[in-house]
Design an enzyme around this catalytic site. Structure first.
Site, PDB file in Angstrom:
ATOM      1  N   ASP A 292       2.884  11.276   8.792  1.00 15.58           N
ATOM      2  CA  ASP A 292       1.684  11.306   8.178  1.00 15.58           C
ATOM      3  C   ASP A 292       0.673  11.256   8.721  1.00 15.58           C
ATOM      4  O   ASP A 292      -0.801  11.760   7.966  1.00 15.58           O
ATOM      5  CB  ASP A 292       1.761  10.726   6.657  1.00 15.58           C
ATOM      6  CG  ASP A 292       1.999   9.389   7.425  1.00 15.58           C
ATOM      7  OD1 ASP A 292       2.307   8.954   8.078  1.00 15.58           O
ATOM      8  OD2 ASP A 292       1.692   8.754   6.158  1.00 15.58           O
ATOM      9  N   ARG A 293       0.639  10.220   9.168  1.00 19.85           N
ATOM     10  CA  ARG A 293      -0.871  10.108  10.712  1.00 19.85           C
ATOM     11  C   ARG A 293      -1.163  10.967  11.519  1.00 19.85           C
ATOM     12  O   ARG A 293      -0.088  11.849  12.261  1.00 19.85           O
ATOM     13  CB  ARG A 293      -1.307   9.267  11.121  1.00 19.85           C
ATOM     14  CG  ARG A 293      -1.046   7.704   9.609  1.00 19.85           C
ATOM     15  CD  ARG A 293      -1.566   6.273  10.421  1.00 19.85           C
ATOM     16  NE  ARG A 293      -0.969   5.401   9.682  1.00 19.85           N
ATOM     17  CZ  ARG A 293      -1.720   3.813   9.607  1.00 19.85           C
ATOM     18  NH1 ARG A 293      -1.567   3.604  11.190  1.00 19.85           N
ATOM     19  NH2 ARG A 293      -1.482   3.338   8.421  1.00 19.85           N
TER      20      ARG A 293
ATOM     21  N   GLU B 269     -10.072   5.744   7.533  1.00 20.50           N
ATOM     22  CA  GLU B 269      -9.987   6.113   8.908  1.00 20.50           C
ATOM     23  C   GLU B 269      -9.124   5.244   9.595  1.00 20.50           C
ATOM     24  O   GLU B 269      -8.586   6.057  10.397  1.00 20.50           O
ATOM     25  CB  GLU B 269     -10.760   4.271   8.683  1.00 20.50           C
ATOM     26  CG  GLU B 269     -10.018   3.803   7.491  1.00 20.50           C
ATOM     27  CD  GLU B 269      -9.417   2.724   7.871  1.00 20.50           C
ATOM     28  OE1 GLU B 269      -9.444   2.852   9.794  1.00 20.50           O
ATOM     29  OE2 GLU B 269      -8.776   2.005   7.552  1.00 20.50           O
TER      30      GLU B 269
ATOM     31  N   THR C 281       0.480  -0.967  -0.044  1.00 20.81           N
ATOM     32  CA  THR C 281      -0.123  -0.247   0.430  1.00 20.81           C
ATOM     33  C   THR C 281       0.630   1.388   0.294  1.00 20.81           C
ATOM     34  O   THR C 281       0.550   2.101  -0.848  1.00 20.81           O
ATOM     35  CB  THR C 281      -1.025  -0.024   1.434  1.00 20.81           C
ATOM     36  OG1 THR C 281      -1.133  -1.655   1.711  1.00 20.81           O
ATOM     37  CG2 THR C 281      -1.994   1.617   1.622  1.00 20.81           C
TER      38      THR C 281
ATOM     39  N   ASP D 115       6.377   8.313  11.128  1.00 20.88           N
ATOM     40  CA  ASP D 115       6.439   9.237   9.444  1.00 20.88           C
ATOM     41  C   ASP D 115       6.300  10.544   9.461  1.00 20.88           C
ATOM     42  O   ASP D 115       5.750  11.215   8.424  1.00 20.88           O
ATOM     43  CB  ASP D 115       7.073   8.946   8.535  1.00 20.88           C
ATOM     44  CG  ASP D 115       5.230   8.279   7.938  1.00 20.88           C
ATOM     45  OD1 ASP D 115       4.609   7.822   9.075  1.00 20.88           O
ATOM     46  OD2 ASP D 115       5.603   8.302   6.446  1.00 20.88           O
TER      47      ASP D 115
ATOM     48  N   ASP E 183       2.290   9.668  13.786  1.00 20.43           N
ATOM     49  CA  ASP E 183       2.861   9.011  13.521  1.00 20.43           C
ATOM     50  C   ASP E 183       4.396   8.772  13.550  1.00 20.43           C
ATOM     51  O   ASP E 183       4.915   9.689  12.718  1.00 20.43           O
ATOM     52  CB  ASP E 183       2.277   7.455  13.044  1.00 20.43           C
ATOM     53  CG  ASP E 183       2.484   7.523  11.525  1.00 20.43           C
ATOM     54  OD1 ASP E 183       2.526   8.759  10.859  1.00 20.43           O
ATOM     55  OD2 ASP E 183       2.349   7.106  10.326  1.00 20.43           O
TER      56      ASP E 183
ATOM     57  N   LYS F 212      -0.495  12.311   3.166  1.00 20.64           N
ATOM     58  CA  LYS F 212      -1.675  13.115   4.605  1.00 20.64           C
ATOM     59  C   LYS F 212      -0.730  13.419   4.740  1.00 20.64           C
ATOM     60  O   LYS F 212       0.459  13.371   5.129  1.00 20.64           O
ATOM     61  CB  LYS F 212      -1.897  11.480   5.108  1.00 20.64           C
ATOM     62  CG  LYS F 212      -0.926  10.495   5.445  1.00 20.64           C
ATOM     63  CD  LYS F 212      -2.284   9.858   6.389  1.00 20.64           C
ATOM     64  CE  LYS F 212      -1.145   8.086   6.097  1.00 20.64           C
ATOM     65  NZ  LYS F 212      -1.857   7.272   5.524  1.00 20.64           N
TER      66      LYS F 212
ATOM     67  N   THR G 277      -8.913   2.164  -0.939  1.00 27.14           N
ATOM     68  CA  THR G 277      -7.577   2.416   1.166  1.00 27.14           C
ATOM     69  C   THR G 277      -5.940   2.746   0.012  1.00 27.14           C
ATOM     70  O   THR G 277      -5.523   1.618  -0.559  1.00 27.14           O
ATOM     71  CB  THR G 277      -7.511   1.090   1.590  1.00 27.14           C
ATOM     72  OG1 THR G 277      -8.654   1.118   2.409  1.00 27.14           O
ATOM     73  CG2 THR G 277      -6.151   1.328   2.089  1.00 27.14           C
TER      74      THR G 277
ATOM     75  N   ARG H 247      -8.513  -6.441   8.133  1.00 26.01           N
ATOM     76  CA  ARG H 247      -9.056  -5.381   8.876  1.00 26.01           C
ATOM     77  C   ARG H 247     -10.737  -6.201   9.132  1.00 26.01           C
ATOM     78  O   ARG H 247     -11.488  -5.419   7.598  1.00 26.01           O
ATOM     79  CB  ARG H 247      -8.571  -4.366   8.125  1.00 26.01           C
ATOM     80  CG  ARG H 247      -6.984  -4.027   8.186  1.00 26.01           C
ATOM     81  CD  ARG H 247      -6.384  -2.570   7.702  1.00 26.01           C
ATOM     82  NE  ARG H 247      -5.384  -2.391   7.605  1.00 26.01           N
ATOM     83  CZ  ARG H 247      -4.581  -3.089   7.684  1.00 26.01           C
ATOM     84  NH1 ARG H 247      -4.550  -3.191   9.635  1.00 26.01           N
ATOM     85  NH2 ARG H 247      -3.519  -2.846   7.974  1.00 26.01           N
TER      86      ARG H 247
ATOM     87  N   SER I 255       6.645   3.877   8.306  1.00 31.15           N
ATOM     88  CA  SER I 255       5.729   3.498   8.779  1.00 31.15           C
ATOM     89  C   SER I 255       5.412   4.231  10.311  1.00 31.15           C
ATOM     90  O   SER I 255       6.079   4.431  10.793  1.00 31.15           O
ATOM     91  CB  SER I 255       4.023   4.019   8.560  1.00 31.15           C
ATOM     92  OG  SER I 255       3.276   4.897   8.983  1.00 31.15           O
ATOM     93  N   HIS I 256       4.316   4.039  11.022  1.00 31.57           N
ATOM     94  CA  HIS I 256       3.962   3.493  12.315  1.00 31.57           C
ATOM     95  C   HIS I 256       4.534   2.153  12.940  1.00 31.57           C
ATOM     96  O   HIS I 256       4.096   1.926  14.074  1.00 31.57           O
ATOM     97  CB  HIS I 256       2.331   3.018  12.693  1.00 31.57           C
ATOM     98  CG  HIS I 256       1.571   2.656  11.139  1.00 31.57           C
ATOM     99  ND1 HIS I 256       1.886   2.875  10.100  1.00 31.57           N
ATOM    100  CD2 HIS I 256       1.449   1.033  11.689  1.00 31.57           C
ATOM    101  CE1 HIS I 256       0.980   1.775   9.542  1.00 31.57           C
ATOM    102  NE2 HIS I 256       0.811   1.199  10.023  1.00 31.57           N
TER     103      HIS I 256
HETATM  104  C1  G1P Z   1      -3.057   0.605   5.912  1.00 29.27           C
HETATM  105  C2  G1P Z   1      -4.266   1.814   6.597  1.00 29.27           C
HETATM  106  C3  G1P Z   1      -4.393   2.582   4.603  1.00 29.27           C
HETATM  107  C4  G1P Z   1      -3.540   3.615   4.493  1.00 29.27           C
HETATM  108  C5  G1P Z   1      -1.431   3.368   4.684  1.00 29.27           C
HETATM  109  C6  G1P Z   1      -0.324   3.605   4.604  1.00 29.27           C
HETATM  110  O1  G1P Z   1      -2.788   0.393   4.898  1.00 29.27           O
HETATM  111  O2  G1P Z   1      -5.409   1.092   5.795  1.00 29.27           O
HETATM  112  O3  G1P Z   1      -5.487   3.445   4.730  1.00 29.27           O
HETATM  113  O4  G1P Z   1      -3.118   4.297   3.629  1.00 29.27           O
HETATM  114  O5  G1P Z   1      -1.858   2.119   5.832  1.00 29.27           O
HETATM  115  O6  G1P Z   1      -0.778   4.447   5.890  1.00 29.27           O
HETATM  116  P1  G1P Z   1      -2.858  -1.487   4.964  1.00 29.27           P
HETATM  117  O7  G1P Z   1      -2.344  -2.632   6.078  1.00 29.27           O
HETATM  118  O8  G1P Z   1      -4.668  -1.093   5.048  1.00 29.27           O
HETATM  119  O9  G1P Z   1      -3.371  -2.077   3.359  1.00 29.27           O
HETATM  120 ZN    ZN Z   2       2.373   7.297   7.967  1.00 31.47          ZN
END
Ligand code: G1P
Ligand code: ZN
Length: 541
Positions: free
Chosen positions: A281-282, A364, A18, A279, A277, A376, A344, A496, A113-114
């Site tokens: 962006d959240r 979300e 993603t 990096d 988070d 973001k 997403t 999810r 990221s997180h």
């Molecule tokens: C997850 C979040 C999605 C976001 C992505 C990157 O992806 O659900 O909204 O854009 O992280 O931060 P997922 O693991 O669900 O594919």
């Molecule tokens: Zn992030």
């Protein structure tokens, strides 16, 4: 300077998810693994030759080494200039902003990221294109194909970079510029928001509490919130970026930012509480005693953004990812503006932003952003809320209550089942997919199913089509159950389950209680607990 061509046996598992390539650190550290991926990017992005590349990361373990490799490879691949955040730090939105402001041909953002960091944690890398957005699917697929067939990569091991000293050096044909990580980003925020007004509001005794979770936003928050706006230093917590994020999980939600939640529910709550988070962006937004769900935050921001100078002309349209609750749809309808529902992942917003079809968008998963960058942006959301509170003279609970009274309340939860065997996760999804056609017309938990499908999206700008983006069972405007497989996990498969229930009659329920009946419906429909062998979801946000 000596360019070396290193022979390599290509890797077969470098398909970006993603948001870029994410793997366990040990996997990423295998000899030639990172280089194989970076060379594949360079091979697929010829526009980088003779041009500028932005490089920075979230500061996690191995960030500095990986950046050095990227710079040495940039030199050997004919890139003429790299701009690197000091200490190797750039938040994702700051990197996107730099690509745009400095006219760069692209950027490498080193982040998972997180996801937790450290030797046993995760590492990640994503490529952003000119314009600042993440590489579109067609490009990431080409990069993946290249990565599977690569036979050599180019690197110049003589190139050295002192990441800590701001300044420019020329090494061979490559100009290396280490820049302050915050300057450009802070300057942009000052053009969007009324800093004078926020300063005055803080001087009146209002408070913003921000938790950086020991990740990249600490320096950004200190500079903007404390130095430029006058927030109390003591209200900016965990502001020191650490390579392992202090051992924590830098995901701004009710579970992982529990200290902030406790503070905002306590007697000494600030007027606005927020976290970001790994990096940057959240974002998570809280008021005294109130949690604003990301879907609600998007709706409330869209409704009030005209109070911020950068958006004084109003919002032209809104986009939300499919699983995100439909609160923003009500705002759009009332204001007579467009609402777009996308798959997403932030990349699906970028064409809409570029084409000027939308002003704000959100997911979300604690992501909100606007036309100002193509990622973001956590601190942007915090500043937008601070500006709205300062300019409206209303408190956050007042704004939230007014929205619910006008639009009804969209109770929302996401239930994550993590680390599942891929076959288990795929089997559950396949089963529900097969039953979708039989569901329409049935009554589940007293609610009639009006639609049940596998979400597909045709981009209105370039006509590209994304299929298989999540199963949704829709009960009119009243409720939705959505199931999809995560595309960012590094440990097995994650499922999810998204629950949304719209109520106009009861605005003050505990979300878990409000959603219990719908969760029971999902249980009968999908039976996640039985089929995963888990008594309950691993994470509920
Ligand atoms: C997850 C979040 C999605 C976001 C992505 C990157 O992806 O659900 O909204 O854009 O992280 O931060 P997922 O693991 O669900 O594919
Ligand atoms: Zn992030």
């Amino acid at each position: 300077m000596t360019t070396q061509e290193i022979p390599v046996t290509a890797f077969s598992d470098q398909r970006p998810g993603t948001a870029g390539l994410r793997k366990k650190v040990a996997l990423m550290q295998q000899p030639h693994y990172l280089a194989n991926f970076v060379q594949s990017i360079f091979d697929c992005a010829p526009e980088l030759r003779g041009n500028t590349l932005i490089i920075g990361g979230d500061g996690r373990y191995w960030n500095r080494d990986a950046i050095t490799t990227c710079v040495q490879m940039a030199a050997a691949n004919g890139i003429s200039r790299v701009l690197i955040g000091q200490g190797g730090l750039l938040s994702t939105p700051a990197a996107s902003n730099l690509i745009r402001q400095r006219g760069a041909a692209g950027g490498l953002v080193l982040t998972a990221s997180h996801n937790p960091a450290g030797p046993d944690g995760d590492f990640g890398i994503k490529y952003n294109i000119a314009g600042g957005g993440q590489a579109p699917e067609a490009l990431t697929e080409r990069i993946f194909e290249t990565s599977k067939a690569l036979t050599r990569y180019r690197i110049d091991p003589d190139v050295q970079v002192d990441l800590d000293r701001v300044g420019t050096s020329q090494q061979g044909t490559l100009a290396i510029e280490v820049i302050d990580s915050v300057d450009d980003y802070a300057a942009q925020m000052a053009t969007l928001f009324d800093f004078e007004r926020i300063r005055a509001w803080l001087r009146q005794g209002h408070r913003v509490r921000f938790d950086a979770l020991h990740a990249v936003t600490g320096p950004y928050a200190r500079r903007i919130l404390v130095e430029q706006l006058g927030a109390a230093e003591s209200d900016i917590v965990n502001a020191e970026p650490l390579e392992d994020f202090g051992g924590g999980h830098p995901d701004p939600n009710l579970i992982y930012a529990a200290d902030l939640v406790a503070a905002m529910n306590g007697p000494d709550a600030a007027d606005l509480g927020a976290a970001s988070d790994g990096d940057g962006d959240r974002n998570m937004i809280l008021g005294p005693g109130v949690f604003v769900s990301p879907g609600d935050s998007l709706a409330m921001l869209a409704d009030n953004l005209h109070l911020c100078p950068g958006y004084a002309d109003g919002v032209v349209g809104i986009a939300r990812s499919m699983p995100t609750c439909r609160a923003a749809d009500h705002v759009a309808r009332r204001r007579g503006i467009a609402i777009h529902e996308t798959p997403t992942g932030w990349k699906f917003f970028c064409n809409l932003l570029d084409a000027g079809h939308i002003t704000v968008c959100g997911e979300e998963s604690f992501g909100t952003g606007s036309t100002h960058v193509r990622e973001k942006d956590g601190l942007w959301a915090v500043l937008a809320w601070a500006n709205i509170l300062a300019a409206s003279g209303r408190s956050l609970p007042e704004i939230a209550t007014a929205h619910w009274q006008r639009c009804g309340r969209h109770y929302f939860q996401r239930h994550d089942y993590e680390g599942l065997p891929a076959e288990t996760a795929d089997g559950i999804v396949e089963d529900l997919r097969a039953r979708l056609p039989t569901l329409v017309g049935q009554t589940l938990g007293g609610l009639g199913v009006t639609a049940a499908d596998d979400f597909a999206y045709t981009d209105p700008i370039d006509g590209s089509r994304a299929t298989g983006q999540g199963l949704r069972v829709v009960m009119g405007d009243a409720a939705r159950i959505v199931l999809r497989k995560s595309g960012t996990g590094t440990d097995g498969a994650t499922l999810r389950l998204y629950l949304e229930h719209w109520r106009q009659d009861a605005l003050d329920l505990d979300p878990a209680a409000a959603l219990a009946p719908l969760a029971a419906v999902a249980d009968t429909l999908i039976d996640l607990r039985q089929r995963t062998g888990r008594a309950k979801p691993d994470v509920v946000t």
